[in-house]
Design a protein around this motif. Sequence first.
Motif, short mmCIF file in Angstrom:
data_model
loop_
_atom_site.label_atom_id
_atom_site.label_comp_id
_atom_site.label_asym_id
_atom_site.label_seq_id
_atom_site.Cartn_x
_atom_site.Cartn_y
_atom_site.Cartn_z
N ARG A 1 37.39 70.64 63.90
CA ARG A 1 37.66 71.90 64.61
C ARG A 1 36.98 73.06 63.87
NH1 ARG A 1 42.18 68.80 65.27
NH2 ARG A 1 42.70 69.24 63.10
N VAL A 2 36.40 73.97 64.67
CA VAL A 2 35.71 75.11 64.05
C VAL A 2 36.76 76.07 63.48
CG1 VAL A 2 34.20 77.09 64.48
CG2 VAL A 2 33.75 74.90 65.62
N VAL A 3 36.68 76.33 62.18
CA VAL A 3 37.63 77.28 61.60
C VAL A 3 36.95 78.61 61.28
CG1 VAL A 3 39.26 75.60 60.67
CG2 VAL A 3 37.27 76.22 59.30
N GLU A 4 35.61 78.61 61.31
CA GLU A 4 34.89 79.85 61.04
C GLU A 4 33.50 79.71 61.65
OE1 GLU A 4 34.76 80.88 56.82
OE2 GLU A 4 32.90 81.96 57.25
N ALA A 5 33.10 80.70 62.40
CA ALA A 5 31.74 80.68 62.95
C ALA A 5 31.03 81.91 62.43
CB ALA A 5 31.78 80.70 64.46
N SER A 6 29.99 81.70 61.62
CA SER A 6 29.31 82.88 61.08
C SER A 6 28.52 83.53 62.21
CB SER A 6 28.39 82.48 59.93
OG SER A 6 27.47 81.52 60.37
N PRO A 7 28.62 84.84 62.34
CA PRO A 7 27.95 85.51 63.45
C PRO A 7 26.43 85.42 63.31
CG PRO A 7 28.87 87.11 61.93
CD PRO A 7 29.28 85.76 61.42
N PRO A 8 25.72 85.30 64.43
CA PRO A 8 24.26 85.31 64.33
C PRO A 8 23.82 86.61 63.66
CG PRO A 8 24.99 84.99 66.61
CD PRO A 8 26.21 85.27 65.79
N GLY A 9 22.68 86.60 63.01
CA GLY A 9 22.20 87.83 62.39
C GLY A 9 22.49 87.88 60.91
N ARG A 10 23.33 86.93 60.41
CA ARG A 10 23.51 86.89 58.97
C ARG A 10 22.22 86.40 58.33
NH1 ARG A 10 29.09 84.45 56.92
NH2 ARG A 10 27.59 83.38 55.64
N GLU A 11 22.23 86.20 57.04
CA GLU A 11 21.03 85.77 56.32
C GLU A 11 20.27 84.68 57.10
OE1 GLU A 11 21.79 83.75 52.59
OE2 GLU A 11 20.06 84.79 51.74
N ALA A 12 18.97 84.87 57.27
CA ALA A 12 18.19 83.93 58.07
C ALA A 12 18.02 82.59 57.36
CB ALA A 12 16.81 84.52 58.35
N HIS A 13 18.05 81.53 58.14
CA HIS A 13 17.75 80.19 57.64
C HIS A 13 16.34 79.83 58.13
CE1 HIS A 13 22.20 78.78 57.12
NE2 HIS A 13 21.93 79.90 56.48
N TRP A 14 15.47 79.50 57.19
CA TRP A 14 14.08 79.23 57.53
C TRP A 14 13.77 77.75 57.35
CZ3 TRP A 14 11.24 83.20 59.47
CH2 TRP A 14 11.69 84.49 59.23
#
Length: 356
Positions: free
Chosen positions: A100-113
């Motif tokens: 179950r998702v307990v935390e969803a980091s909002p888009p726009g946080r530190e980019a993953h490349w």
Amino acid sequence: MTNRSPSESRRIAIVGAGIAGLACARTLAQAGHQVSVFEASDVAGGRVTTYESPFGGFDAGAQYFTVRDDRFARALEATVPGLARRWSANAVRVLDAGGRVVEASPPGREAHWVTTPAMSELPRRWALPLQASGQLQTSTRVTRLQRDALDTTRWQLHTESADGGQQVFGGFDSVLLALPPSDLRLLLSRSKHAARLAKRIEAVEVAPCWTLMMAFPNAAQPGLQTLGPQWNAARSTHHRVAWLARESSKPGRNPIERWTVQASAVWSREHESDDEARATAKLLKAFSEVTGIRAAPAWSKAVLWHEAKTTEPLGESFVWDAELRVGLAGDWCLGARMEDAFVSGLDLALRTLEQS
Ligand SMILES: Cc1cc2nc3c(=O)[nH]c(=O)nc-3n(C[C@H](O)[C@H](O)[C@H](O)COP(=O)(O)OP(=O)(O)OC[C@H]3O[C@@H](n4cnc5c(N)ncnc54)[C@H](O)[C@@H]3O)c2cc1C
């Protein structure tokens, strides 16, 4: 490249062609020094590697990278422009043990490349000029370093090639070891004159990681685009699983549904002596508990990284012994990320330049 006169140019050996070794070697070669890189594996890259399967590649080591140091950003832009693409994994979920998702980091946080077509493309590109100029020797493991028999102010390296052939390379002004701690400890323990450096890294710890790669080619049938969850990457608090990612969601990849699971450090350590079949069975079960995917993969492969992620870093970006002119670098100096390896290799090269 800086033009140095032969008397100014130093002979520098770099052992290990992971991201740290490559960053170090490229910087020193650019500054006009004579660089020789020795790499035990048949390709450069170390823990930035891609495992090829009949259904597409898996980033078996580093999954993605982040960029916090301007120098890393500038190096990527200058040497491999356009190679890095942003991956939507910046919306990484955090899951409980039941998925179950307990935390969803909002888009726009530190980019993953990620680099395209695979993570291994970055070290491959960085190694190319070194290889082309004969400065990189792959399939060559350094087994010992000692004072040069002909000139005791210099160093010589004993090496073993993949076919068991042994050679000695001499005349080095400096030796830079860009290796994970256990390889370093082994090499230093066999090297009387440099053995004291092992003390400097006594506190460093790196955890193992079992990694399971799975392909589900049937999911590519019409109407069934992806299996299971709608997210593409997640951290998990499941005892066995720390990270899951849909490889096929990365830009520039083959669309066949493929997943990579990284086991937790604790579980990997407990199961370091498991064989592949046992680790696969346990991780598959955990994968299905977390994702709800019950289908059996058409292809799977589990690998154990004995040293994957630093849990206790050194806290300084490199080790340098000015008297010996021997240095140590690697991600473990600063942390557990590719960028840490880059910064460590770069900073050690800059320190070496100060002395030359
Ligand atoms: C499963 C896993 C997942 C990861 N996920 C991420 C991630 O998502 N993001 C991220 O930023 N980082 C991640 N990392 C960490 C990242 O891969 C490392 O931080 C980075 O690649 C380390 O680079 P390095 O040059 O310090 O060491 P390495 O890559 O380990 O390079 C050392 C090199 O030395 C060679 N070598 C060893 N002994 C000898 C010898 N005696 N003679 C010659 N050569 C030798 C090895 O073959 C190797 O090529 C992950 C790592 C693993 C294993």
